[in-house]
Design an enzyme around this catalytic site. Structure first.
Site, short mmCIF file in Angstrom:
data_model
loop_
_atom_site.label_atom_id
_atom_site.label_comp_id
_atom_site.label_asym_id
_atom_site.label_seq_id
_atom_site.Cartn_x
_atom_site.Cartn_y
_atom_site.Cartn_z
N ASP A 64 -9.77 -67.71 10.84
CA ASP A 64 -10.49 -68.85 10.30
C ASP A 64 -11.76 -69.02 11.14
O ASP A 64 -11.87 -68.45 12.23
CB ASP A 64 -9.65 -70.12 10.34
CG ASP A 64 -10.03 -71.15 9.27
OD1 ASP A 64 -11.16 -71.05 8.76
OD2 ASP A 64 -9.22 -72.04 8.97
N LYS B 150 -10.32 -69.68 -8.84
CA LYS B 150 -8.87 -69.86 -8.68
C LYS B 150 -8.09 -69.30 -9.87
O LYS B 150 -6.98 -68.78 -9.70
CB LYS B 150 -8.56 -71.34 -8.46
CG LYS B 150 -9.05 -71.88 -7.12
CD LYS B 150 -8.46 -71.14 -5.94
CE LYS B 150 -8.76 -71.83 -4.61
NZ LYS B 150 -8.15 -71.11 -3.46
N SER C 96 -5.14 -73.20 -7.26
CA SER C 96 -5.34 -74.65 -7.28
C SER C 96 -5.04 -75.16 -8.67
O SER C 96 -5.25 -74.45 -9.67
CB SER C 96 -6.80 -74.98 -6.92
OG SER C 96 -7.09 -76.34 -7.19
N ASP D 217 -15.37 -65.22 10.15
CA ASP D 217 -15.74 -65.62 8.79
C ASP D 217 -14.94 -64.77 7.79
O ASP D 217 -15.08 -63.55 7.77
CB ASP D 217 -17.24 -65.41 8.61
CG ASP D 217 -17.75 -65.90 7.26
OD1 ASP D 217 -16.94 -66.20 6.37
OD2 ASP D 217 -18.99 -65.99 7.10
N TYR E 109 -15.28 -73.11 -8.88
CA TYR E 109 -14.00 -73.14 -8.16
C TYR E 109 -12.83 -72.86 -9.10
O TYR E 109 -11.94 -72.06 -8.79
CB TYR E 109 -13.85 -74.51 -7.49
CG TYR E 109 -12.63 -74.67 -6.62
CD1 TYR E 109 -12.52 -73.96 -5.43
CD2 TYR E 109 -11.62 -75.57 -6.95
CE1 TYR E 109 -11.41 -74.13 -4.60
CE2 TYR E 109 -10.53 -75.75 -6.13
CZ TYR E 109 -10.42 -75.02 -4.96
OH TYR E 109 -9.32 -75.20 -4.15
#
Length: 251
Positions: free
Chosen positions: A40, A162, A145, A64, A158
């Site tokens: 992370d 996902k 998500s 990264d 997004y």
């Protein structure tokens, strides 16, 4: 419920494990005996409160996750220090956050970042781990998500990333099933993390009102589901998507 020693002698990778859901997942695996590699941007808070014996089973790397070279180097360090990866948790992901916008006002640079961090990073790490898993078996859990299913306004990039992860999960599950590897996705809804601190209270209340369970989940709620899917008990579950959102979206 923590199951002591369930993941003894297992090597686990958690991307985006420095805080929030990822940190909860990493801590869950360590509590159940695993050797855990975390990558992370900032992993400094992960070791807080951990016993020295547990820290010895943790390899935390600040890097990264959109950097292909960094992922390759990290995977190599995990394998060198802990052995081949048994369980891969592709957790890292992010919306455009402050740069999010209605699609007609959105920026292609932001789309590309969201796709890179939320989808391409998972594909890269999976490709690194898959060869050894084909020989030994294993588990891959991808972090989708409920935005992919609900299609929240202002999050087109997004949601696309996902849902792309859902398709990737299903295809990879078919490829790897003959080799004793399961590949599943979890799709959290509203989970209480640091990102929620920047969300207006009125928005949080609206989310609660839209959630049949009536409350916002905790990172440990997601970690518990991930641990189950990574366990031997889930050996006959693959290619599936589990929503962890208090019933906001049902499939």
């Amino acid at each position: 419920m923590i199951v002591a020693d369930r993941f003894n002698n297992r090597t686990v990778i958690v991307s985006g494990g420095g805080a929030g859901i990822g940190a909860a997942i990493a801590r869950r695996f360590m509590a159940e005996g695993a050797r855990v590699g975390v990558i992370d941007l900032d992993t400094s808070g992960l070791v807080e409160g951990l016993d020295e014996a547990v820290v010895e089973r943790l390899l935390a790397v600040d890097a990264d996750c959109t950097d292909e070279h960094a992922l390759t180097e990290f995977h190599g360090r995990v394998v060198s220090g802990f052995g081949p990866v048994d369980i891969l948790i592709n957790n890292v992901g992010q919306s455009g956050r402050e740069r999010s916008a209605p699609f007609h006002e959105s920026n292609e640079e932001v789309w590309r970042f969201v796709l890179e961090i939320s989808l391409i990073s998972a594909m890269r790490l999976s490709r690194l781990a898959a060869p050894a898993m084909r020989e030994r078996g294993g588990r891959i859990v991808n972090m989708a998500s409920d935005a992919a299913f609900a299609g929240d306004a202002g999050l087109a990039d997004y949601a696309a990333a996902k849902m792309g992860l859902i398709g990737f999960t299903r295809s990879l599950a078919r490829e790897l099933a003959p080799h004793g590897v399961t590949v599943n996705a979890v799709a959290p809804g509203a989970i209480r993390t640091r990102a929620h601190e920047r969300v207006p209270a009125a928005v949080i209340e609206r989310i609660k009102a839209e959630t049949p369970a009536g409350f916002v989940g905790e990172p440990d709620d997601v970690a518990a589901a991930v641990a189950f899917l990574a366990s031997d008990e889930a050996r006959f579950i693959t290619g599936q998507s589990l929503l962890i959102d208090g019933g906001r979206w049902m499939i």
